[in-house]
Enzyme design. Structure first.
Site, PDB file in Angstrom:
ATOM      1  N   LYS A 197     -40.282 -74.302 -46.079  1.00  8.07           N
ATOM      2  CA  LYS A 197     -40.408 -74.117 -44.605  1.00  8.07           C
ATOM      3  C   LYS A 197     -41.767 -75.134 -44.060  1.00  8.07           C
ATOM      4  CE  LYS A 197     -40.941 -71.410 -40.434  1.00  8.07           C
ATOM      5  NZ  LYS A 197     -41.336 -69.806 -40.186  1.00  8.07           N
ATOM      6  N   SER A 214     -38.134 -68.162 -36.790  1.00  8.45           N
ATOM      7  CA  SER A 214     -38.278 -69.327 -36.828  1.00  8.45           C
ATOM      8  C   SER A 214     -37.973 -70.141 -38.282  1.00  8.45           C
ATOM      9  CB  SER A 214     -39.878 -69.730 -36.639  1.00  8.45           C
ATOM     10  OG  SER A 214     -40.772 -69.342 -37.349  1.00  8.45           O
ATOM     11  N   SER A 267     -39.763 -63.612 -38.053  1.00  6.43           N
ATOM     12  CA  SER A 267     -39.580 -65.147 -38.531  1.00  6.43           C
ATOM     13  C   SER A 267     -38.732 -65.243 -40.193  1.00  6.43           C
ATOM     14  CB  SER A 267     -40.325 -66.094 -38.325  1.00  6.43           C
ATOM     15  OG  SER A 267     -40.474 -66.377 -36.886  1.00  6.43           O
TER      16      SER A 267
END
Length: 537
Positions: free
Chosen positions: A105, A186, A210
Site C-alpha cells: 500500500k 482505504s 481499512s
C-alpha cells in the site's frame, strides 16, 4: 479509514471538474507502470533461472494484463526482477517467503526508487529510500517487493464525503468482481490486486476497517492484527492508538505466513514493546479441526441490515456448527453511539500530531511539514485534489488542541473502555465464549462521483479497531456475485486463535471463495441476467 466505519456524519454537495494535474500524475503513473513492465518483461523473456524470478515475471505479466482495468497498482518497482535474481543467486538458506511477490500500500515507506505518496500529489517526491521495519522483515525473509498499490487518499481521512479507492495520484480503483463497484478502502488497491490474482499477497493498513472492509468486499482474507504486534514506523499515520499494518492474501495460510514474519518489537514504536514476547509461529497454529469444541459468540445485533448478507451469514454459521463449534447468540450491543464521537475526537487529534511527526522524517524536497501545510497545498491545487470532494476532516483535525488536551484524553479513555473492557471483553465473558463472529460489511456499493460513498454499514469491526484487538475476515460467499466476509474478533493478542478458526472455516467451505468475474456491472452476470429476463408467456 474504511468508509463504512467513519465516525463523522453529513454530506456536502460535490463538484466534478476536469482533474488536470491529477490526470497528468495518473498518466505519468500509468507510463511508469507500463515502462517498468516493458523493461522487466524483456529482461524476463529468457528462461527464468530460479523460483523468485519465475514468480516475479509471472506477477509482472498479470499486472500488465489486468491493471489497466482495475487501476490497483500505482507503480511497479523497476528493481523487482533484480531483487528476484539476487534472491535466486543467494547461497545461504532461503527465507520462509523466498520468491513471494508482494505489493505494498502506498502509505508505507519502501526502499528503492518509488515515492510514498499516500495517494496525494503533496508527497509525489517523497522517495524516502527506506523500508518500514516490517517490510524489512518481509524482504529479509525472501519476499520480492513488486510495487505500490492505490488507496483511498490519505487513508480516507481527508473528507467525510469521499470516494473510497480514489486518490489524486492513483485515480479510481475498481472492484474485479464488478468494475462499476467500489473496492472499499482505504487499502483498496491491495484488495483488488490480490482478488484479481495479480499477486497472492499484499500489505494493507488499518485504522478502522481499512484492511478488513476491502478484503471482504474483494473476496479475500485480511487480518488486522492486535495493535502493537506489527511496527508502524515509517508508515504515513492517522492514529497511534489504532493504526496497524496487516496482510491481505488469497488464503489464511498465507496470511499466517506473512504475519509470522511481520510481527515483532521495534524500539522506535513504543506500542510494540510486548510484540516479541507475544508473537508466535502463526502457521503452526493452523489446524483443520480447530473449530471442534470452540465456543463462539454470534453477534446477532450486527445483522439485519442486508437480507442477502444475513443469508450468507446463516450459511457460514451452519458450517461453524457442523465443524463442532458451540454457537452462543449475543443480542445486546455495546454503546456504539457513544464510542463513535469519542473515537473521532481521538483520530482528529492524533492525525494532526502524528502527521507532523512523519513529515518531519521525509526528504528535504518534500515541502509540507504539517497538516496545515497539506491543507494549504490542497487549496492551491484544488482542481487536481478537490474536484470530487473536499478536506473538511483535515480542517477539523487542524483545529484540535494537541495530545495533552483534556478533551482528547477523556475521549481516548472513554472510547477504549467502551470498545474494550465494556465491549468486546464483556461480551466474551458474559457469553463464556473465546471469539465473536459477525458479517464483516455490506456488498460493494457503486462508485458514485455525485453522492460519494453510499455504504449501508453493518458489521462489528469498529469495536476491534477502537480497542486495538485483532480482527480477521474470510470469504463467506457472495450476494449476486459480490463477495461478503465473515469476521472473527477476539481479545488482545488472540491473533493466532483467530487465524486457526478462520483456517478451519476456510477448509470446510472452499466454495465460499468467489472467482472475480471482471464484468462491468452486476447486471451482466448470468445469474442476474436470468432474473432480469421476462418470463415466457
Amino acid at each position: 479509514m474504511c468508509r463504512s466505519c467513519k465516525s463523522c456524519h453529513g454530506r456536502q454537495s460535490l463538484r466534478v471538474t476536469h482533474l488536470q494535474q491529477g490526470a497528468r500524475m495518473r498518466k505519468q503513473a500509468a507510463m511508469l507502470v507500463a515502462g517498468a513492465l516493458a523493461v522487466q518483461t524483456a529482461m524476463a523473456s529468457a528462461q527464468p533461472v530460479g523460483v523468485a524470478e519465475a514468480n516475479t515475471a509471472a506477477a509482472l505479466t498479470r499486472i500488465k494484463a489486468l491493471n489497466p482495468k482495475l487501476n490497483a497498482v500505482i507503480a511497479v518497482d523497476p528493481t523487482a526482477i533484480d531483487q528476484a535474481r539476487a534472491l535466486d543467486r543467494q547461497r545461504k538458506a532461503r527465507g520462509p517467503l523466498h520468491g513471494l511477490p508482494i505489493l505494498v500500500k502506498d502509505n508505507v515507506d519502501m526502499a528503492g526508487p518509488l515515492p510514498t505518496t499516500a495517494g496525494s500529489l503533496a508527497l509525489k517526491d517523497n522517495v524516502t529510500g527506506r523500508d518500514a521495519p516490517f517490510l524489512a522483515r518481509l524482504r529479509a525473509a525472501g519476499a520480492v517487493m513488486m510495487g505500490k498499490t492505490n488507496l483511498s487518499e490519505w487513508a480516507n481521512i481527508r473528507a467525510d464525503a469521499s470516494i473510497s479507492g480514489w486518490s489524486a495520484v492513483g485515480g479510481q480503483t475498481r472492484n474485479p468482481h464488478a468494475l462499476s463497484r467500489n473496492t472499499c478502502g482505504s487499502s483498496s488497491g491491495s484488495g483488488a490486486a490480490v482478488a484479481a490474482q495479480m499477486v497472492d499477497a499484499a500489505i494493507g493498513t488499518e485504522t478502522d476497517g481499512s484492511v478488513t472492509c476491502p478484503a471482504a468486499m474483494n473476496g479475500i482474507v485480511g487480518i488486522k492484527p492486535t495493535v502493537g504486534l506489527v511496527s508502524r514506523t515509517h508508515v504515513v499515520p492517522i492514529s497511534h492508538s489504532q493504526d496497524t499494518a496487516g496482510p491481505m492474501t488469497r488464503d489464511v495460510t498465507l496470511a499466517a505466513r506473512l504475519l509470522t514474519v511481520m510481527a515483532g518489537s521495534d524500539p522506535a514504536d513504543p506500542a510494540t514493546t510486548e510484540a516479541d514476547a507475544r508473537k508466535t509461529d502463526y502457521v503452526a497454529a493452523l489446524k483443520p479441526d480447530a473449530l471442534k469444541g470452540a465456543r463462539i459468540g454470534v453477534l446477532r445485533w450486527a445483522t439485519g441490515w442486508h437480507t442477502g448478507v444475513d443469508a450468507r451469514f446463516e450459511a457460514a454459521l451452519a458450517v461453524l456448527k457442523a465443524q463442532g463449534a458451540v454457537l452462543v447468540d449475543i443480542t445486546t450491543a455495546p454503546n456504539r453511539r457513544e464510542i463513535g464521537p469519542n473515537e473521532f475526537t481521538v483520530l482528529l487529534t492524533e492525525l494532526k500530531a502524528d502527521m507532523a511527526a512523519y513529515l518531519a522524517t521525509t526528504p528535504a524536497n518534500v515541502k509540507p511539514r504539517t497538516l496545515a501545510n497539506l491543507i494549504a497545498f490542497n487549496k492551491a491545487n484544488a482542481a487536481a485534489e478537490m474536484g470530487l470532494f473536499g478536506q473538511d476532516t483535515f480542517e477539523k483535525a487542524e483545529a484540535t488542541k494537541g495530545l495533552t488536551d483534556p478533551a482528547y484524553l477523556k475521549a481516548r479513555e472513554t472510547s477504549l473502555r467502551l470498545a474494550g473492557k465494556e465491549g468486546i471483553d464483556k461480551m466474551l465473558a458474559d457469553a463464556k465464549v473465546e471469539v465473536l463472529v459477525a458479517p464483516t460489511t455490506a456488498p460493494a456499493w457503486f462508485i458514485d462521483p455525485v453522492n460519494a460513498d453510499q455504504s449501508p454499514g453493518g458489521g462489528a469491526g469498529g469495536l476491534a479497531a477502537v480497542a486495538g484487538y485483532p480482527h480477521l475476515t474470510v470469504p463467506m460467499g457472495g450476494v449476486r456475485g459480490l463477495p461478503v466476509g465473515l469476521s472473527f474478533i477476539g481479545p488482545a493478542w488472540s491473533d493466532a486463535r483467530l487465524l486457526a478458526l478462520g483456517y478451519a472455516f476456510e477448509q470446510a467451505a472452499p466454495a465460499m471463495k468467489l472467482t472475480p468475474a471482471m464484468v462491468q456491472t452486476v447486471e451482466e452476470s448470468p445469474e442476474v441476467q436470468k432474473l432480469f429476463a421476462p418470463s415466457v408467456r
